[in-house]
Write an enzyme that holds these catalytic residues in place. Structure first.
Site, mmCIF file in Angstrom:
data_model
loop_
_atom_site.group_PDB
_atom_site.id
_atom_site.type_symbol
_atom_site.label_atom_id
_atom_site.label_comp_id
_atom_site.label_asym_id
_atom_site.label_seq_id
_atom_site.Cartn_x
_atom_site.Cartn_y
_atom_site.Cartn_z
ATOM 1 N N SER A 1 2.976 16.375 33.026
ATOM 2 C CA SER A 1 4.182 17.022 33.537
ATOM 3 C C SER A 1 3.962 17.466 34.970
ATOM 4 O O SER A 1 2.985 18.165 35.272
ATOM 5 C CB SER A 1 4.520 18.249 32.682
ATOM 6 O OG SER A 1 5.390 19.100 33.402
ATOM 7 N N HIS B 1 6.128 12.997 33.088
ATOM 8 C CA HIS B 1 7.088 13.862 32.411
ATOM 9 C C HIS B 1 7.744 14.760 33.461
ATOM 10 O O HIS B 1 7.064 15.487 34.177
ATOM 11 C CB HIS B 1 6.327 14.692 31.377
ATOM 12 C CG HIS B 1 7.148 15.633 30.562
ATOM 13 N ND1 HIS B 1 7.783 15.279 29.391
ATOM 14 C CD2 HIS B 1 7.413 16.951 30.728
ATOM 15 C CE1 HIS B 1 8.393 16.320 28.873
ATOM 16 N NE2 HIS B 1 8.195 17.357 29.666
ATOM 17 N N ASP C 1 10.376 17.725 34.144
ATOM 18 C CA ASP C 1 11.108 18.831 33.527
ATOM 19 C C ASP C 1 12.309 19.195 34.374
ATOM 20 O O ASP C 1 12.168 19.556 35.541
ATOM 21 C CB ASP C 1 10.186 20.053 33.392
ATOM 22 C CG ASP C 1 9.109 19.818 32.346
ATOM 23 O OD1 ASP C 1 9.477 19.583 31.178
ATOM 24 O OD2 ASP C 1 7.916 19.840 32.702
ATOM 25 N N MET D 1 15.332 21.887 34.592
ATOM 26 C CA MET D 1 15.710 23.192 34.033
ATOM 27 C C MET D 1 16.921 23.728 34.779
ATOM 28 O O MET D 1 16.962 23.682 36.017
ATOM 29 C CB MET D 1 14.545 24.165 34.175
ATOM 30 C CG MET D 1 13.267 23.710 33.504
ATOM 31 S SD MET D 1 12.018 24.996 33.619
ATOM 32 C CE MET D 1 10.598 24.127 32.947
ATOM 33 N N HIS E 1 12.715 15.376 30.544
ATOM 34 C CA HIS E 1 12.900 16.455 29.566
ATOM 35 C C HIS E 1 13.969 17.384 30.113
ATOM 36 O O HIS E 1 13.711 18.206 30.981
ATOM 37 C CB HIS E 1 11.549 17.181 29.384
ATOM 38 C CG HIS E 1 11.613 18.352 28.454
ATOM 39 N ND1 HIS E 1 10.594 19.283 28.363
ATOM 40 C CD2 HIS E 1 12.557 18.746 27.565
ATOM 41 C CE1 HIS E 1 10.909 20.193 27.469
ATOM 42 N NE2 HIS E 1 12.103 19.907 26.979
ATOM 43 N N MET F 1 16.072 20.442 30.023
ATOM 44 C CA MET F 1 16.286 21.781 29.462
ATOM 45 C C MET F 1 17.566 22.296 30.108
ATOM 46 O O MET F 1 17.557 23.175 30.976
ATOM 47 C CB MET F 1 15.069 22.667 29.767
ATOM 48 C CG MET F 1 13.866 22.285 28.904
ATOM 49 S SD MET F 1 12.307 22.849 29.606
ATOM 50 C CE MET F 1 11.944 21.470 30.679
ATOM 51 N N MET G 1 8.458 20.959 20.739
ATOM 52 C CA MET G 1 7.936 21.902 21.744
ATOM 53 C C MET G 1 6.867 22.787 21.090
ATOM 54 O O MET G 1 7.088 23.363 20.032
ATOM 55 C CB MET G 1 9.062 22.777 22.292
ATOM 56 C CG MET G 1 10.056 22.062 23.181
ATOM 57 S SD MET G 1 9.323 21.259 24.629
ATOM 58 C CE MET G 1 8.629 22.647 25.532
ATOM 59 N N GLY H 1 10.463 26.477 29.417
ATOM 60 C CA GLY H 1 10.860 27.204 30.623
ATOM 61 C C GLY H 1 9.755 27.427 31.629
ATOM 62 O O GLY H 1 10.025 27.486 32.815
ATOM 63 N N ASP I 1 4.652 19.095 23.735
ATOM 64 C CA ASP I 1 4.746 19.601 25.112
ATOM 65 C C ASP I 1 4.610 21.121 25.102
ATOM 66 O O ASP I 1 5.389 21.809 24.457
ATOM 67 C CB ASP I 1 6.128 19.192 25.672
ATOM 68 C CG ASP I 1 6.388 19.674 27.091
ATOM 69 O OD1 ASP I 1 5.443 20.103 27.778
ATOM 70 O OD2 ASP I 1 7.570 19.600 27.510
ATOM 71 N N GLY I 2 3.604 21.599 25.833
ATOM 72 C CA GLY I 2 3.432 23.037 26.008
ATOM 73 C C GLY I 2 2.080 23.513 25.516
ATOM 74 O O GLY I 2 1.750 23.353 24.342
ATOM 75 N N GLY I 3 1.277 24.022 26.438
ATOM 76 C CA GLY I 3 -0.030 24.564 26.053
ATOM 77 C C GLY I 3 -1.018 23.510 25.598
ATOM 78 O O GLY I 3 -1.976 23.802 24.886
ATOM 79 N N GLY J 1 0.750 19.768 31.538
ATOM 80 C CA GLY J 1 1.037 20.145 32.921
ATOM 81 C C GLY J 1 -0.172 20.785 33.566
ATOM 82 O O GLY J 1 -0.919 20.141 34.308
ATOM 83 N N SER J 2 -0.399 22.052 33.239
ATOM 84 C CA SER J 2 -1.476 22.793 33.907
ATOM 85 C C SER J 2 -2.872 22.276 33.549
ATOM 86 O O SER J 2 -3.821 22.506 34.292
ATOM 87 C CB SER J 2 -1.357 24.286 33.588
ATOM 88 O OG SER J 2 -1.251 24.484 32.203
HETATM 89 C C1 DX5 Z 1 7.670 23.798 29.613
HETATM 90 C C2 DX5 Z 1 7.751 22.375 30.046
HETATM 91 C C3 DX5 Z 1 6.451 21.683 30.050
HETATM 92 C C4 DX5 Z 1 5.436 22.284 30.976
HETATM 93 C C5 DX5 Z 1 4.168 22.311 30.204
HETATM 94 O O1 DX5 Z 1 8.923 24.280 29.371
HETATM 95 O O2 DX5 Z 1 8.619 21.641 29.210
HETATM 96 O O3 DX5 Z 1 6.571 20.288 30.252
HETATM 97 O O4 DX5 Z 1 5.227 21.569 32.154
HETATM 98 O O5 DX5 Z 1 3.214 22.981 30.933
HETATM 99 P P1 DX5 Z 1 1.787 23.282 30.316
HETATM 100 O O6 DX5 Z 1 1.165 21.991 29.935
HETATM 101 O O7 DX5 Z 1 1.073 23.968 31.429
HETATM 102 O O8 DX5 Z 1 2.007 24.199 29.135
HETATM 103 ZN ZN ZN Z 2 8.567 19.441 29.353
#
Ligand code: DX5
Ligand code: ZN
Length: 223
Positions: free
Chosen positions: A12, A37, A39, A41, A70, A72, A141, A146, A179-181, A201-202
């Site tokens: 992401s 990916h 995002d 928002m 994605h 949102m 998720m 967010g 997706d997420g964490g 992402g991170s």
């Molecule tokens: C969060 C996004 C993710 C985000 C994940 O709402 O949908 O795609 O980038 O970030 P990490 O991998 O750092 O949790």
């Molecule tokens: Zn995402």
């Protein structure tokens, strides 16, 4: 992306540096990822604003890689064609953000791109089981959407197992994305539960390690 035997890694860009976005993405592509990916928002469905149509266009100009969008975004329907025209490979909409999810999915499919449905951590799998055959992808998720860098919610694992069981029982090839964490510890848990597309992402874009090393470590963690 039609078979569910392969494991897809789609970083992401939410955690990439917007000031050097293409450099970050290019490094990830060279490291052998399966897609990017993106995002989107809207500041309403989630309390944050992130990437839009211009970014999709800019990345598509530079690469033919799978662009996994994605959304949102509340009531996404009016934007779908513009996103497809910008170069999206897939549009995933949130179950919770659509008034008529079946109609939205069929509108995406009419645009000749892949369609996905995302569900928040507290949305039951029962809401989407009857649509597994209609979509290319389900996104479970593993954080509340967010923000980047949140902690993985382990209780989602049982839902991932439940969705995987239904996909297999129905003989479908629907991709199951998480997706997420996601990091080198949690990715493995989701794959064991049945996920076959991993968003990070991170764990990929950070100041701790070169992006290519992070991608390699993430891939190894799920082998
Ligand atoms: C969060 C996004 C993710 C985000 C994940 O709402 O949908 O795609 O980038 O970030 P990490 O991998 O750092 O949790
Ligand atoms: Zn995402």
């Amino acid at each position: 992306m039609s078979s569910n035997s392969k494991l897809y890694l789609v970083p992401s860009i939410l955690s990439a540096d917007p000031g050097s976005l293409w450099d970050d993405v290019e490094e990830a592509i060279e490291a052998g990822i399966d897609g990017i990916h993106i995002d989107m928002m809207d500041g309403h469905f989630v309390p944050n604003i992130a990437y839009g149509i211009l970014t999709i266009e800019a990345l598509r100009k530079r690469s033919s890689i799978f662009l996994d969008i994605h959304m949102m975004v509340k009531n996404p329907d009016p934007l779908l064609k513009k996103i497809a025209d910008a170069g999206a490979s897939n549009i995933t909409v949130h179950f919770e953000a659509c008034n008529n999810i079946k109609k939205t999915v069929s509108e995406i499919k009419k645009l000749d791109i892949q369609a996905g449905i995302a569900i928040n951590p507290d949305t039951s799998a029962k809401n989407i089981i009857d649509m597994l055959k209609d979509v290319d992808l389900i996104l479970a998720m593993t954080v509340y959407p967010g923000l980047p860098s949140q902690s993985f919610i382990p209780s989602v694992l049982s839902k991932i197992k439940e969705i995987r069981k239904s996909i297999n029982e129905l003989g479908l090839s629907t991709i199951l994305e998480v997706d997420g964490g996601i990091n080198t510890d949690t990715a493995k848990l989701t794959v064991e539960a049945g996920a076959n597309m991993i968003v990070a992402g991170s764990a990929v874009f950070n100041n701790l390690k070169p992006t290519s090393d992070s991608i390699e470590e993430l891939r190894k963690s799920v082998l």
